[in-house]
Motif scaffolding. Structure first.
Motif, short mmCIF file in Angstrom:
data_model
loop_
_atom_site.label_atom_id
_atom_site.label_comp_id
_atom_site.label_asym_id
_atom_site.label_seq_id
_atom_site.Cartn_x
_atom_site.Cartn_y
_atom_site.Cartn_z
N MET A 1 44.57 41.13 38.54
CA MET A 1 44.38 40.16 39.62
C MET A 1 43.22 39.23 39.28
SD MET A 1 43.53 40.84 43.66
CE MET A 1 41.90 41.50 43.28
N GLU A 2 43.42 37.94 39.50
CA GLU A 2 42.37 36.96 39.23
C GLU A 2 41.37 36.97 40.38
OE1 GLU A 2 42.22 32.20 39.45
OE2 GLU A 2 43.57 32.98 37.89
N LEU A 3 40.09 37.09 40.04
CA LEU A 3 39.03 37.11 41.03
C LEU A 3 38.25 35.81 41.01
CD1 LEU A 3 37.52 40.65 40.28
CD2 LEU A 3 39.16 40.08 42.07
N LYS A 4 37.51 35.56 42.08
CA LYS A 4 36.48 34.54 42.05
C LYS A 4 35.24 35.16 41.41
CE LYS A 4 38.03 32.20 46.27
NZ LYS A 4 37.67 31.79 47.64
N PRO A 5 34.41 34.36 40.73
CA PRO A 5 33.21 34.93 40.10
C PRO A 5 32.34 35.70 41.08
CG PRO A 5 33.57 32.69 39.32
CD PRO A 5 34.56 32.93 40.44
N GLU A 6 32.23 35.20 42.31
CA GLU A 6 31.40 35.88 43.30
C GLU A 6 31.99 37.23 43.69
OE1 GLU A 6 30.73 31.57 43.25
OE2 GLU A 6 32.56 32.78 43.51
N GLN A 7 33.32 37.33 43.69
CA GLN A 7 33.96 38.61 43.99
C GLN A 7 33.69 39.61 42.86
OE1 GLN A 7 37.95 36.94 44.43
NE2 GLN A 7 37.97 37.58 46.59
N LEU A 8 33.75 39.13 41.63
CA LEU A 8 33.46 40.00 40.49
C LEU A 8 32.03 40.53 40.57
CD1 LEU A 8 33.91 41.23 37.69
CD2 LEU A 8 33.35 39.00 36.70
N ALA A 9 31.08 39.64 40.84
CA ALA A 9 29.68 40.06 40.91
C ALA A 9 29.48 41.13 41.98
CB ALA A 9 28.79 38.85 41.18
N ALA A 10 30.19 40.99 43.11
CA ALA A 10 30.04 41.94 44.22
C ALA A 10 30.63 43.31 43.87
CB ALA A 10 30.71 41.39 45.47
N GLN A 11 31.59 43.37 42.94
CA GLN A 11 32.26 44.62 42.60
C GLN A 11 31.55 45.43 41.53
OE1 GLN A 11 36.37 44.03 41.60
NE2 GLN A 11 36.89 43.06 43.55
N LEU A 12 30.58 44.84 40.86
CA LEU A 12 30.00 45.48 39.69
C LEU A 12 29.19 46.73 40.02
CD1 LEU A 12 28.95 42.32 37.66
CD2 LEU A 12 30.75 43.95 37.08
N ASP A 13 28.73 46.86 41.25
CA ASP A 13 27.97 48.05 41.64
C ASP A 13 28.86 49.19 42.09
OD1 ASP A 13 25.48 46.92 41.10
OD2 ASP A 13 25.33 46.01 43.10
N ALA A 14 30.17 48.93 42.14
CA ALA A 14 31.09 49.93 42.68
C ALA A 14 31.39 51.06 41.70
CB ALA A 14 32.39 49.26 43.13
N GLY A 15 31.10 50.89 40.43
CA GLY A 15 31.43 51.91 39.45
C GLY A 15 31.03 51.47 38.05
N PRO A 16 31.38 52.26 37.04
CA PRO A 16 31.02 51.90 35.67
C PRO A 16 31.72 50.62 35.22
CG PRO A 16 32.56 53.74 35.70
CD PRO A 16 32.15 53.51 37.11
N LEU A 17 31.12 49.95 34.25
CA LEU A 17 31.72 48.73 33.72
C LEU A 17 33.08 49.03 33.11
CD1 LEU A 17 28.87 46.74 31.91
CD2 LEU A 17 29.92 46.28 34.12
N ARG A 18 33.98 48.11 33.27
CA ARG A 18 35.30 48.23 32.65
C ARG A 18 35.21 47.80 31.18
NH1 ARG A 18 39.77 46.47 37.23
NH2 ARG A 18 38.82 47.62 38.97
N PRO A 19 36.26 48.09 30.41
CA PRO A 19 36.19 47.77 28.97
C PRO A 19 36.08 46.29 28.65
CG PRO A 19 37.88 49.43 29.39
CD PRO A 19 37.43 48.91 30.73
N ALA A 20 36.60 45.41 29.52
CA ALA A 20 36.61 43.99 29.17
C ALA A 20 36.53 43.11 30.41
CB ALA A 20 37.87 43.64 28.37
N TYR A 21 35.88 41.96 30.24
CA TYR A 21 35.78 40.96 31.29
C TYR A 21 36.01 39.58 30.68
CZ TYR A 21 33.56 44.60 34.12
OH TYR A 21 33.32 45.76 34.80
N LEU A 22 36.75 38.75 31.41
CA LEU A 22 36.93 37.35 31.04
C LEU A 22 36.44 36.51 32.21
CD1 LEU A 22 38.01 34.88 29.47
CD2 LEU A 22 40.27 35.36 30.45
N ILE A 23 35.42 35.68 31.95
CA ILE A 23 34.87 34.78 32.97
C ILE A 23 34.96 33.37 32.41
CG2 ILE A 23 32.88 34.22 34.41
CD1 ILE A 23 31.86 37.08 33.83
N ALA A 24 35.73 32.52 33.06
CA ALA A 24 36.00 31.19 32.51
C ALA A 24 36.13 30.18 33.63
CB ALA A 24 37.29 31.22 31.68
N GLY A 25 36.04 28.91 33.24
CA GLY A 25 36.27 27.85 34.22
C GLY A 25 35.36 26.67 34.02
N PRO A 26 35.67 25.57 34.70
CA PRO A 26 34.93 24.32 34.51
C PRO A 26 33.63 24.23 35.29
CG PRO A 26 36.71 23.98 36.08
CD PRO A 26 36.82 25.40 35.60
#
Length: 347
Positions: A1-26
């Motif tokens: 599922m595609e997230l907004k960057p702010e949603q991603l930042a809010a989820q990072l404290d919920a558990g261990p880091l996942r194997p990969a992240y892609l953050i992109a955009g203009p």
């Protein structure tokens, strides 16, 4: 599922880091802050090593063999690693796509891959980004639309412990004209200057900077980002407010000289990343310079610097011509290659 960057930042404290992240955009600020949130989470979770891969010198792409080797190599200190891959164009090419997909097919236990890209569209994705989404998360920083900007500003004000009336929020939105970095800087300043009460329009006007130096940064950013219409509108506003061309030219010349230096390094196949560091250009600003460098070759940037000198002579009465018109033509030529003919008309 595609997230907004702010949603991603809010989820990072919920558990261990996942194997990969892609953050992109203009939108550079949103990409930078989301990537910073991943880096901060990695530090909290004990990631002791960090490697960065990006195109250097005359290379158009990172060293994919070196990246693949890093994926396979164990950590030097038996610690977890954050491996960053920077793709300004958002396109890894065939070889890069294969390396990324192979990583995602069997992620090493000691590494997390963070991919950041300065450009993105529906055409940029592919099997490699789908592979990232399967094992990690994808966050796309689309540009904030004009009608969305007040809500973005209001959320950021609340995050800094500030309250503002809707009219005050709209006044700040009108001032920054879609420049999120400028909005963020103003909000940080408001957090320092505010007395804790709700900001109304008058208080917002009193606290928000109205200096020509700040405004000329916005004009230059618009030119570098290829936003010719904004260049003309903001210059007209500065002229109506009584600003003088000589007061603006210092920053214009500095930015043109800086970009000309970057263009010379790129033309001879030098290390552009090192030049960014030498010029003290923030990561969040680098995509803007890269886009500008793609529009014009090195010789043209030297022409722009020379043209700025001619504008200066006009402004000081040493050469005939309207300095405001000449400045607008110069910045429009920076923003849009087709506008170079305006410089020819000026001579």
């Amino acid at each position: 599922m595609e997230l907004k960057p702010e949603q991603l930042a809010a989820q990072l404290d919920a558990g261990p880091l996942r194997p990969a992240y892609l953050i992109a955009g203009p939108e550079p600020l949103r990409v930078l802050e989301a990537a910073d949130a991943v880096r901060a989470a990695a530090r909290r979770q004990g990631f002791a090593e960090r490697e960065v891969f990006e195109a250097e010198g005359n290379q158009r792409e990172p060293d994919w063999n070196a990246l693949a080797a890093s994926f396979r190599a164990p950590s030097l200190f038996a610690s977890r690693r954050l491996i960053e891959l920077r793709l300004p164009s958002g396109k890894p090419g065939k070889d890069g796509a294969e390396v990324i997909a192979e990583f995602c097919a069997d992620p090493p236990q000691d590494a997390t891959l963070l991919i950041t890209a300065g450009e993105w569209s529906k055409q940029h994705g592919g099997k490699w980004s789908e592979a990232v989404a399967r094992v990690g998360q994808v966050a796309i920083a689309w540009a904030v639309k004009p009608h969305e900007l007040p809500d973005w500003i209001e959320r950021r004000l609340r995050a800094r412990g500030l309250r503002a009336g809707r009219d005050a929020v709209q006044r700040l939105a009108d001032r920054v004209e879609g420049n999120l970095l400028a909005a963020a800087q103003e909000i940080d300043k408001l957090a320092l200057l505010s007395d804790g009460g709700t900001l109304d329009v008058e208080r917002m006007e009193a606290l928000v900077a109205d200096a020509a130096r700040y405004d000329v940064f916005r004009v230059i950013d618009a030119a570098m980002n290829g936003q010719g219409a904004q260049v003309s509108r903001m210059l007209a506003g500065l002229r109506a407010e009584g600003e003088a061309v000589p007061g603006l030219l210092g920053m214009v010349v500095m930015e043109l000289q800086r970009t000309a230096a970057l263009a010379r390094v790129a033309a001879r196949g030098g290390n552009l990343a090192s030049e960014f560091k030498a010029q003290r250009i923030w990561d969040s600003k680098q995509p803007m310079y890269r886009r500008a460098l793609q529009r014009h070759e090195a010789a043209r940037w030297e022409t722009f610097v020379a043209e700025a000198g001619r504008v200066d002579r006009m402004a000081k009465g040493r050469e005939a011509g309207d300095a405001w018109v000449a400045l607008e033509r110069l910045l429009l030529a920076v923003a849009e290659p087709r506008a170079r003919r305006l410089l020819a008309v000026a001579h």
